[in-house]
Design an enzyme around this catalytic site. Structure first.
Site, short mmCIF file in Angstrom:
data_model
loop_
_atom_site.label_atom_id
_atom_site.label_comp_id
_atom_site.label_asym_id
_atom_site.label_seq_id
_atom_site.Cartn_x
_atom_site.Cartn_y
_atom_site.Cartn_z
N ASP A 138 -43.94 -57.23 -149.72
CA ASP A 138 -44.03 -56.13 -149.30
C ASP A 138 -43.65 -55.11 -148.23
O ASP A 138 -43.00 -54.42 -147.97
CB ASP A 138 -45.44 -55.90 -149.36
C1 GLC Z 1 -48.53 -56.17 -146.73
C2 GLC Z 1 -48.40 -56.76 -145.85
C3 GLC Z 1 -48.78 -56.20 -144.31
C4 GLC Z 1 -47.31 -54.15 -144.78
C5 GLC Z 1 -48.31 -53.81 -145.99
C6 GLC Z 1 -47.59 -52.60 -147.01
O1 GLC Z 1 -50.12 -56.75 -147.13
O2 GLC Z 1 -49.10 -58.22 -145.97
O3 GLC Z 1 -47.79 -56.76 -143.77
O4 GLC Z 1 -48.16 -53.91 -144.40
O5 GLC Z 1 -48.42 -54.87 -147.28
O6 GLC Z 1 -48.36 -51.98 -147.71
C1 GLC Z 2 -50.18 -58.58 -148.95
C2 GLC Z 2 -49.87 -56.90 -149.80
C3 GLC Z 2 -49.61 -57.85 -151.58
C4 GLC Z 2 -48.67 -58.11 -150.86
C5 GLC Z 2 -48.81 -59.53 -150.10
C6 GLC Z 2 -47.12 -59.41 -149.27
O1 GLC Z 2 -51.24 -59.61 -149.27
O2 GLC Z 2 -51.68 -56.83 -150.41
O3 GLC Z 2 -49.74 -56.49 -152.63
O4 GLC Z 2 -48.27 -58.53 -152.49
O5 GLC Z 2 -49.01 -58.27 -149.07
O6 GLC Z 2 -46.69 -59.47 -148.78
#
Ligand code: GLC
Ligand code: GLC
Length: 813
Positions: free
Chosen positions: A486
């Protein structure tokens, strides 16, 4: 250092010191009513949606940590001393503190000056309420004259509004007290037809206004009316409604008494809200019998036994005995249990997820399926259909949807170009587990639009085509807002504080490409081809295979860096995850997923890639996302470079993706390496370093700080993470190799060389398979006997003669 121990026989983790490094949580409830509870009784409850139907208050990021809970106080009327048997909130000098976190329940207790007290908290099956069973024993040689108090602070339903809109909220609070039951009915007078209640098996006095209970400028650690030994029978008008009960506890030496408290949620039909009609009084006709049933110790005990049985059956679907205690414990108990928590909560409510932020992630929930589909197949089916209904006509998907409305979340929208493929993977996992092909014909809407219904199968076709229609300059898939990572935001270019990295797109998105999505596309494409094949759609299956072959050629030409797979190309067409880069030379996701998908197995690329993981990314605490970590913010990379080195996606150990490398290692036949990686992040195996790890030793955390962080080895964000499903999938289906397939149960273990074997019991499509694996040689080739008869290949046929029990023996050589 440890803060407790595993009691595997009772499926509990027993915490023996209350001041754990962080609150160590458990979940109550598995259907509609849920709670989180810490080892010192902190936490809160909600009905279905942690934001919109919050029942009790919790103060995130509070000092001290973990404030707001299901607090019980005892008071000695002779000395006027009072304490909490759960340590918090009074933090008294209690003895023999124990917290037993079990499957859907938590029991916390201790002794204080000869008075032993324990409270068992749980949510009965099929009810929207929780039970607190308080047991008090007098171990003194003299009679004890005590009082007990139980308290809860109500939330005014919408947790977000409750924490911000004080000008209104200080005026809306309303309660009723009837027959010793406290009813919280804020906003019931207008558009809500639900209320909460808090009952007590031996009610005497009560409080419902927080200030009357706590006193001015006081906290939960020394409530004024507990100190005084008498609640004030206050009725809340506005401000902060609470529920507090007082009971008298008079005990002879060695005498025990039990009290039950019930906290619950109830809805009335709109036309029957009030009783008598036309009044403003809650109609309690349907709720009263429910409250009465569980306020009796016998009713509460029976409900507890039913819950125990439920978990026995659910976990019984797969049980293994291997030479490794950590593997057994996680597979048989905690990892499976955590998968159920991710099914129920997605990423909504934990100590780190405030319950007001995210809905259910499209990518997250489809991946979570890998870990829970065998335990709740019919609910997995429902989840798949809900997810698919939020898919867009383009084949793309809303990144999240709201569990209460089941609609796509417009604030975040779509455009995460990996999302659609996870639906194929989720559906495929469901088909492999259940053999329920009818799901593919189920009509499902796009974007929840009535009239847009198409068979689920067509949704999968659109998922696949979505990528074909979005290829970049090298022929690799365009990344969109982000792929699995993400925080790899290649079209964002944000220089404004507070902008969302995920939804800000300053570039048209026609250049930046993802090698990870390429691998995912190949993997999902092959799954889809197998589904098509199985349905007799030969030509279509061929087409999918053809497209994945083309993409493979592109990966080979433009996705390989010489020693490992590239990660991506940025908006300038520059490489990410290449030896040419100054930072971020090598990444886990593309390499892990390529190997998992079997890409590069024949030509040695997968082997090189896995060796690169070992040489550049693996640490004693797990495998980091990339190296070298980004030392500064790169406008063209986005959020990944916003984190200090070693945290989260910037070279943290993102436990979620470690299993891709484990599976990759099994595909290379390297069981030792696979299980070694598995053990590095296995929470049970890290129990001895709880002081460093800090999170719960019984569940996975999303992240462990990487080697670039000063806190290397420290975990964060436990419980709600894709780590649960992926580790479960890696250990059970790839290392132990008990793998579901479209044609039956496949047995293909890739276990450590020094394991003499293992046994397993697996309930699959209604048949119980008792599996014994024996190692006769160091390799991974297996020969199977089924009920004494040798079979060809490694797929155990599903009995056609109605047999319900099958014995499988596998010899590894
Ligand atoms: C994921 C990432 C986090 C980010 C989030 C946004 O959870 O781990 O760092 O802010 O996505 O959707
Ligand atoms: C968090 C989010 C997931 C994403 C991951 C890496 O676990 O929930 O959707 O793939 O972060 O950013």
């Amino acid at each position: 250092m440890k803060y407790g121990y595993f009691d595997d026989r009772n499926r509990e983790y027993v915490i023996t010191q209350p001041d754990t490094p962080l609150p160590w949580m458990n979940y109550l409830g598995c259907q509609a009513y849920f709670g989180i509870i810490s080892n010192t009784a902190g936490g809160y409850s909600f009905y279905r949606d942690a934001r919109l139907r919050r029942i009790s208050r919790y103060r995130y990021n509070q000092v001290p940590f973990d404030v707001g809970g299901r607090y019980i106080y005892l008071r000695d009327d002779e000395t006027n001393e009072f304490w909490s048997p759960s340590w918090q909130p009074t933090q008294s000098d209690i003895l023999e503190y124990t917290c037993r976190h079990g499957m859907g329940y938590t029991t916390i207790g201790s002794s204080y000056k000869g008075i032993e007290a324990h409270t068992r908290y749980f949510v009965p099956l099929d009810e929207n309420l929780e039970i607190w069973q308080l047991t008090v024993t007098n171990h003194r040689s003299t009679r004890a004259a005590l009082k007990g108090f139980a308290s809860i602070e109500f939330c005014l339903w919408d947790a977000q509004d409750d924490a911000t809109n004080f000008q209104r909220n200080f005026n809306t609070g309303q309660v009723e007290v009837e027959d010793g039951v406290i009813y919280h009915k804020t906003e019931y007078r207008e558009r809500r037809n639900h209320f909460a209640y808090f009952g007590c098996s031996a009610p005497s006095r009560f409080d419902t206004q927080r200030e009357a209970f706590l006193g001015r400028y006081r906290g939960w650690d020394k409530p004024k009316s507990v100190e005084a030994g008498e609640l004030t029978n206050s009725i809340a008008h506005g401000w902060s409604p609470i529920g507090a009960h007082q009971v008298s506890i008079d005990l002879e030496p060695n005498e025990t008494a039990q009290f039950v408290f019930v906290l619950g949620y109830h809805e009335n039909p709109v036309e029957k809200k009030f009783d008598p009609p036309g009044s403003q009084i809650i109609n309690k006709r349907t709720v009263k019998p429910v409250i009465a049933k569980y306020l009796s110790p016998a009713g509460a005990d029976a409900a507890f036994e039913k819950l125990r049985q439920y978990w026995e059956t659910t976990l019984g679907i797969l049980q293994v005995q291997t030479p490794d205690a950590h593997t057994n414990r996680m597979v048989n108990i905690w990892n499976a249990y955590q998968c159920m928590a991710t099914f129920n909560m997605s990423r909504s409510a934990s100590f780190y997820e405030s319950g007001i932020g995210r809905g259910l992630g499209f990518r997250d929930s489809n991946q979570d399926l890998l870990g829970f589909v065998h335990m709740v197949p019919s609910r997995a089916r429902e989840r798949i259909l809900d997810l698919a209904a939020t898919q867009l006509p383009t084949g793309g998907a809303y990144h999240q949807y709201q569990p209460l409305t089941k609609r796509g979340n417009n604030d975040i929208g779509g455009g995460f170009n990996d999302d659609p493929h996870w639906l194929i993977i989720g559906v495929s996992a469901y088909l492999k587990e259940t053999g329920d092909w009818s799901i593919l014909d189920e009509p499902v809407q796009y974007d929840n639009e009535p009239g847009s219904e198409k068979p689920l199968y067509e949704h999968l076709q659109r998922s696949f085509n979505y990528t074909l229609e979005r290829l970049g300059p090298h022929g690799l898939p365009l990344i969109g807002r982000a792929d699995w990572n993400d925080c790899l935001n290649l079209n964002c270019f944000s220089d404004t504080p507070g902008q969302s990295f995920q939804t800000t797109t300053n570039k048209d998105g026609k250049v930046a490409e993802s090698v990870f999505i390429a691998a995912l596309f190949v993997y999902a494409g092959r799954e889809l081809a197998a589904i098509a094949q199985h349905r007799g759609l030969e030509a279509e299956a061929k087409k999918y295979i053809g497209e994945t072959e083309k993409q493979l050629a592109v990966i080979n030409e433009h996705g390989w860096d010489g020693e490992w797979f590239l990660r991506a190309y940025d908006d300038f067409g520059a490489k990410i995850g290449s030896n040419e880069c100054a930072e971020g030379k090598v990444f886990i996701e593309s390499n892990g997923f390529c190997a998992l998908a079997g890409i590069g197995l024949e030509d040695g690329k997968a082997l090189k890639a896995m060796n690169a993981m070992r040489d550049h990314l693996a640490t004693p605490h797990g495998i980091v996302v990339q190296q070298p970590a980004y030392s500064k913010y790169y406008l063209q990379l986005g959020e990944i470079s916003s984190y200090p080195p070693g945290y989260k996606e910037n070279a943290g150990i993102f436990c979620h993706v470690n299993p891709w490398v484990m599976i990759g290692e099994t595909r290379l036949g390297r069981g030792d390496a696979a299980h070694d990686y598995y053990t590095r992040i296995n929470p049970s195996a890290r129990e001895n370093i709880s002081e460093l790890h800090r999170c719960e030793p019984y569940v996975y955390a999303q992240m462990i700080a990487g080697k670039d962080a000063p806190t290397f080895g420290e975990a964060k964000n436990s419980w709600l993470t894709g780590t649960a499903a992926w580790n479960y999938y890696a250990i059970t289906q790839w290392i132990l190799g008990i793998r579901t397939s479209l044609s039956g149960l496949e047995i293909a273990p890739v276990i450590p060389k020094n394991w003499p074997g293992f046994t397993a019991k697996r309930v699959f499509r209604g048949v119980t398979y008792s599996i014994t694996i024996q190692r006769k040689g160091p390799g991974n080739s297996i020969s199977l006997t089924v009920d004494g008869q040798p079979i060809d290949g490694n797929i155990v046929p599903i009995p056609t003669d109605g047999r319900k029990e099958v014995n499988v023996v596998g010899i590894l050589t």
